[in-house]
Write a protein that holds these residues in place. Structure first.
Motif, PDB file in Angstrom:
ATOM      1  N   ARG A 243      33.830  50.363  43.004  1.00 24.51           N
ATOM      2  CA  ARG A 243      32.820  49.873  42.057  1.00 24.51           C
ATOM      3  C   ARG A 243      33.481  49.286  40.815  1.00 24.51           C
ATOM      4  NH1 ARG A 243      30.677  54.322  41.063  1.00 24.51           N
ATOM      5  NH2 ARG A 243      31.277  54.677  38.886  1.00 24.51           N
ATOM      6  N   TYR A 244      34.484  49.973  40.301  1.00 23.24           N
ATOM      7  CA  TYR A 244      35.180  49.466  39.108  1.00 23.24           C
ATOM      8  C   TYR A 244      35.964  48.189  39.423  1.00 23.24           C
ATOM      9  CZ  TYR A 244      34.129  53.403  36.043  1.00 23.24           C
ATOM     10  OH  TYR A 244      33.488  54.314  35.236  1.00 23.24           O
ATOM     11  N   ALA A 245      36.571  48.134  40.600  1.00 20.79           N
ATOM     12  CA  ALA A 245      37.321  46.936  40.978  1.00 20.79           C
ATOM     13  C   ALA A 245      36.392  45.727  41.047  1.00 20.79           C
ATOM     14  CB  ALA A 245      38.012  47.154  42.318  1.00 20.79           C
ATOM     15  N   THR A 246      35.207  45.928  41.607  1.00 18.39           N
ATOM     16  CA  THR A 246      34.225  44.845  41.687  1.00 18.39           C
ATOM     17  C   THR A 246      33.761  44.436  40.295  1.00 18.39           C
ATOM     18  OG1 THR A 246      33.446  45.586  43.856  1.00 18.39           O
ATOM     19  CG2 THR A 246      31.965  44.182  42.581  1.00 18.39           C
ATOM     20  N   ALA A 247      33.526  45.422  39.441  1.00 18.82           N
ATOM     21  CA  ALA A 247      33.076  45.132  38.075  1.00 18.82           C
ATOM     22  C   ALA A 247      34.136  44.341  37.322  1.00 18.82           C
ATOM     23  CB  ALA A 247      32.769  46.436  37.335  1.00 18.82           C
TER      24      ALA A 247
ATOM     25  N   ALA B 204      45.882  46.242  31.915  1.00 13.93           N
ATOM     26  CA  ALA B 204      47.024  47.148  32.076  1.00 13.93           C
ATOM     27  C   ALA B 204      46.565  48.606  32.134  1.00 13.93           C
ATOM     28  CB  ALA B 204      48.016  46.941  30.933  1.00 13.93           C
ATOM     29  N   LEU B 205      45.774  49.032  31.150  1.00 20.36           N
ATOM     30  CA  LEU B 205      45.289  50.416  31.148  1.00 20.36           C
ATOM     31  C   LEU B 205      44.277  50.628  32.259  1.00 20.36           C
ATOM     32  CD1 LEU B 205      45.175  53.236  29.920  1.00 20.36           C
ATOM     33  CD2 LEU B 205      43.427  52.396  28.328  1.00 20.36           C
ATOM     34  N   PHE B 206      43.402  49.644  32.477  1.00 20.82           N
ATOM     35  CA  PHE B 206      42.380  49.738  33.522  1.00 20.82           C
ATOM     36  C   PHE B 206      43.028  50.004  34.879  1.00 20.82           C
ATOM     37  CE2 PHE B 206      39.618  47.873  36.751  1.00 20.82           C
ATOM     38  CZ  PHE B 206      38.374  48.380  36.412  1.00 20.82           C
ATOM     39  N   ALA B 207      44.066  49.217  35.209  1.00 16.83           N
ATOM     40  CA  ALA B 207      44.734  49.368  36.497  1.00 16.83           C
ATOM     41  C   ALA B 207      45.423  50.722  36.613  1.00 16.83           C
ATOM     42  CB  ALA B 207      45.740  48.244  36.698  1.00 16.83           C
ATOM     43  N   GLU B 208      46.026  51.189  35.522  1.00 17.34           N
ATOM     44  CA  GLU B 208      46.715  52.476  35.566  1.00 17.34           C
ATOM     45  C   GLU B 208      45.722  53.618  35.753  1.00 17.34           C
ATOM     46  OE1 GLU B 208      50.529  53.290  33.385  1.00 17.34           O
ATOM     47  OE2 GLU B 208      49.159  54.503  32.195  1.00 17.34           O
ATOM     48  N   LEU B 209      44.605  53.578  35.042  1.00 23.75           N
ATOM     49  CA  LEU B 209      43.588  54.615  35.198  1.00 23.75           C
ATOM     50  C   LEU B 209      42.984  54.583  36.596  1.00 23.75           C
ATOM     51  CD1 LEU B 209      41.766  54.286  31.759  1.00 23.75           C
ATOM     52  CD2 LEU B 209      43.032  56.287  32.560  1.00 23.75           C
ATOM     53  N   LEU B 210      42.941  53.375  37.160  1.00 21.84           N
ATOM     54  CA  LEU B 210      42.395  53.219  38.503  1.00 21.84           C
ATOM     55  C   LEU B 210      43.408  53.626  39.567  1.00 21.84           C
ATOM     56  CD1 LEU B 210      39.521  52.196  38.971  1.00 21.84           C
ATOM     57  CD2 LEU B 210      40.459  49.980  39.597  1.00 21.84           C
TER      58      LEU B 210
ATOM     59  N   PRO C 166      40.277  62.766  39.459  1.00 20.22           N
ATOM     60  CA  PRO C 166      40.565  61.469  40.088  1.00 20.22           C
ATOM     61  C   PRO C 166      39.256  60.783  40.468  1.00 20.22           C
ATOM     62  CG  PRO C 166      40.932  63.247  41.651  1.00 20.22           C
ATOM     63  CD  PRO C 166      40.648  63.900  40.329  1.00 20.22           C
ATOM     64  N   LEU C 167      39.307  59.485  40.613  1.00 16.69           N
ATOM     65  CA  LEU C 167      38.119  58.739  41.009  1.00 16.69           C
ATOM     66  C   LEU C 167      37.912  58.831  42.516  1.00 16.69           C
ATOM     67  CD1 LEU C 167      38.572  55.457  38.941  1.00 16.69           C
ATOM     68  CD2 LEU C 167      37.069  57.369  38.412  1.00 16.69           C
ATOM     69  N   SER C 168      36.664  58.827  42.928  1.00 14.72           N
ATOM     70  CA  SER C 168      36.367  58.738  44.351  1.00 14.72           C
ATOM     71  C   SER C 168      36.649  57.309  44.819  1.00 14.72           C
ATOM     72  CB  SER C 168      34.898  59.081  44.602  1.00 14.72           C
ATOM     73  OG  SER C 168      34.053  58.103  44.007  1.00 14.72           O
TER      74      SER C 168
END
Length: 203
Positions: free
Chosen positions: A79-83, A167-173, A71-73
């Motif tokens: 960081r990914y959300a900002t990117a 769609a995939l980005f949000a699910e992975l996040l 899982p992501l920290s």
């Protein structure tokens, strides 16, 4: 014991064994269909054989079980959300560059979660075990990105690519509920991306 009785017993045993085998196969099929959803039908169509498709999907499940997914920290998620917000803002002035960056960002996220990213087809296969619901979005986004690099994608195509990547980005996040495949706008930048004119604007 007469020959007739022996034959009848053998037939009964064979029928019971056949029923047991059929039951196991049916249970395995149901499990694969539940796990892979529309990906199950796609693989059946691609292979032209239900048995070959199920063999392929079973192999995917085994490979996936060997991956060390993490899982992501909270820091990585932020960081990914900002990117992603930056990608959406960039879309306003340079849609093609924004889509290319989105592709790179999603690939980095896939890698950080622990999935191999070397071969695109293998990447799809690995993702299909847990992310089958959004896999078609990723395929569509990747295809539009490829056409964009060849100068064959209009602004509306690029807008759709960004929505598909999301769609995939949000699910992975970890942002999408299970089974939800269409991402909702999350900011003013999202709203702009979702309402970009269908034809490229002159610059």
């Amino acid at each position: 014991m007469s020959t007739t009785v022996t034959i009848v017993l053998i037939v009964v045993v064979l029928l019971v064994l056949a029923a047991a085998v059929f039951g196991v196969q049916a249970a395995r099929r149901r499990k694969l269909q539940q796990t892979f959803g529309p990906e199950y039908d796609r693989v059946v169509a691609d292979t032209g054989s239900r048995s070959e498709a199920e063999k392929e999907l079973t192999e995917r499940t085994k490979r996936h079980a060997q991956l060390e997914l993490t899982p992501l920290s909270s820091e990585s998620r932020a960081r990914y959300a900002t990117a992603w917000e930056e990608v959406q803002i960039r879309f306003v002035d340079n849609p093609g560059e924004a889509v290319a960056t989105a592709d790179e960002l999603v690939t980095r996220l896939i890698a950080e979660r622990g999935y191999p990213t070397g071969d695109y087809d293998e990447r799809l296969a690995d993702l299909s075990v847990e992310h089958a619901a959004t896999l078609e979005h990723y395929r569509d986004a990747h295809e539009i990105s490829r056409r964009s690099q060849a100068g064959e994608a209009a602004t509306e195509d690029l807008r759709q690519a960004l929505v598909h990547y999301r769609a995939l980005f949000a699910e992975l996040l970890g942002e999408n509920p299970v089974g939800r495949t269409t991402p909702a706008p999350r900011s003013a930048a999202d709203e702009h991306v979702n309402t970009t004119p269908t034809e490229p604007t002159s610059r």
